[in-house]
Scaffold this active site. Sequence first.
Site, PDB file in Angstrom:
ATOM      1  N   CYS A   1      34.434  48.004  41.278  1.00 22.25           N
ATOM      2  CA  CYS A   1      35.871  47.760  41.420  1.00 22.25           C
ATOM      3  C   CYS A   1      36.596  47.490  40.108  1.00 22.25           C
ATOM      4  O   CYS A   1      37.492  48.243  39.713  1.00 22.25           O
ATOM      5  CB  CYS A   1      36.089  46.574  42.358  1.00 22.25           C
ATOM      6  SG  CYS A   1      35.359  46.777  43.999  1.00 22.25           S
TER       7      CYS A   1
ATOM      8  N   HIS B   1      42.359  42.257  41.051  1.00 22.91           N
ATOM      9  CA  HIS B   1      40.991  42.145  40.527  1.00 22.91           C
ATOM     10  C   HIS B   1      40.892  42.508  39.049  1.00 22.91           C
ATOM     11  O   HIS B   1      39.897  43.075  38.598  1.00 22.91           O
ATOM     12  CB  HIS B   1      40.027  43.017  41.346  1.00 22.91           C
ATOM     13  CG  HIS B   1      38.631  42.474  41.353  1.00 22.91           C
ATOM     14  ND1 HIS B   1      37.548  43.167  41.877  1.00 22.91           N
ATOM     15  CD2 HIS B   1      38.106  41.308  40.874  1.00 22.91           C
ATOM     16  CE1 HIS B   1      36.443  42.456  41.742  1.00 22.91           C
ATOM     17  NE2 HIS B   1      36.758  41.318  41.134  1.00 22.91           N
TER      18      HIS B   1
END
Length: 670
Positions: free
Chosen positions: A165, A226
Amino acid sequence: MVGCRTRAQSGNVDGTGDPAEGPGTRYSRDQSCPGLASLRVTGRREQGVRPFRSKSLYARARLCAVAARRQPAYQTGAVTVRSEQLRGISRNSLSVLLVVCLLLTTCELKAASAFKPNILLIMADDLGIGDLGCYGNDTLRTPNIDRLAAEGVRLTQHLAAAPLCTPSRAAFLTGRHSLRSGMEATDGYRALQWNAGSGGLPENETTFARILQREGYATGLIGKWHQGVNCETRTDHCHHPLNHGFDYFYGMPFTLVNDCHPGRLPEVDASLRAQLGHYTQLMVLGILTLAAGRTCGFISVSWKAVLGLACLVALFFISWYSSFGFVGRWNCILMRNHDVTEQPMVLERTASRLLKEAISYIERNKDRPFLLFVSLLHVHIPLVTTKEFLGKSQHGLYGDNVEEMDWLIGRILNALEEHGLTNTTFTYFTSDHGGHLEARSEHGQLGGWNGIYRGGKGMGGWEGGIRVPGVVRWPGVLPAGRVIQEPTSLMDVFPTVVQLAGGQVPQDRVMDGHSLLPLLQGAAEHSAHDFLFHYCGKYLHAARWHDKRGGRLWKVHYMTPRFHPEGAGACYGRGVCPCSGDGVTQHSPPLLFDLSRDPSEARPLSPGTEPLFEAVIATVGEAVRNHRKTLSSVPQQFSLSNILWKPWLQPCCGTFPFCSCSEDGDHSET
């Protein structure tokens, strides 16, 4: 030659009849074309639609006539002529106007290149390329994404720059390999672990949002970030979306993890957490044994010493449990701009809130060009799915979550249509990397399916970890139903949207992406990428060479993960496969595959089976050496000091450590 600039969307013109005006038609005034506001005009061809540029006097006359008929208001000097007055202009006046427009070279209409479209980017989380109907899945229902592909262009060799990610999204946002920004693992942690860590996307990195913001776009991010939050204090927000070009943010500064769902097994540093708990139990047992021995007179030790040791054990426990014991409270939060709005977040309500925010953002900015990045929480574990979709798919909880994701996307696309923005919006859909093969439970698979491709999430070399969906739609500009099999990258989105916005790609740094527009519009036959490099952490696992002259697509593997159990196709028993050490096999000579004939990477070639083996290995090796010369040393954002939880950096609503709040109702800011 200066063309008529436009910020409007017209209907389509095929050169033989009146243009059909769509629901998204908008017009605007422009002083660069005297007497007429500029108008974006498109024309059709066999396989779809492309920008139309008039090449004959007859065609140019028709275009000017269209502009004159449609324009609700235009300016000539200080005089404004309204549409009601325009209806009264005699045919002779209109003819004169047509002649003037033909003679004025500044009225040459430039299509999409002069028009600033809205830009909608949708990214799924952990979605496998084989999970979608438009990529061959006939057991999961994804009608909205399939419709998007049917109305646009589908990329079949679209590649993530990293298989996890945080680094993949860093590369997507900056158009550069994540190594260049320090957003990749050197060893150890491969993604950010805490909202209260100090690592994140450096302030000196330029995102496409920052450039579009300078070009006058409204820039919004709804969903997952993130990329870090703070550096030195709880409120400095140095890594925050609003410090990277977005003027509005609503969503998770972190990512979904099992810890967000009460009752699920821990995910963040689960093995370390288990070890710390085990050590604490042993130390407590030792203290109790010591106290019992002292009480029975078996051990000659003072009670002060026993109490001191007990205090040390308590401090040890507090030092790790203060973070690991409250992962859901520290990481699973919602923010609106700089404020924490829900801590911990209520997962069952999150999807509907994100959807409302996305729709609201479109409505608020419908009258100006906007960039909206919808960074979905679907389909990452713990796969929180609303009751309307539970048990409805053929593939358990994961399938339910995929079908809910498709429904959410459909609602967002409907919002564009309801506001007449479909034809003026460049829409893009992808996933950040391949499906998570190791995500399983006693009830079955919880991760995605990567189709015919080998490997999955966390595997930097195998196709299944990095080959992702890529769907692009822009009605009237991009041909509908087109399929492109050329190698493309998530890093290509940066220069693509910057070009659409009329901005400039940074010239003071190495950029790894190339604009997709020539390929999407059919102006280029081949991708601009000759070579692509596939990293797992800091380690180069593979590289591909698109031999355009020979028509072959070569893939060279320098390292591959060791599957567990052997031959299983994944690293079961681990979260993801490792990048280095005992968990990988280094290949000398490297493995070679011809993806043009063996996309599943099932048949490695050898000097005996492929006459070009040595030449290909040498060519790719030279490209790798040249590529490595472009890398430079940068601060490592995933270092242990940056990864550790720091209480003074923890985003908090209320007084730390008593952080707790919930949203009273769904609302949006301007």
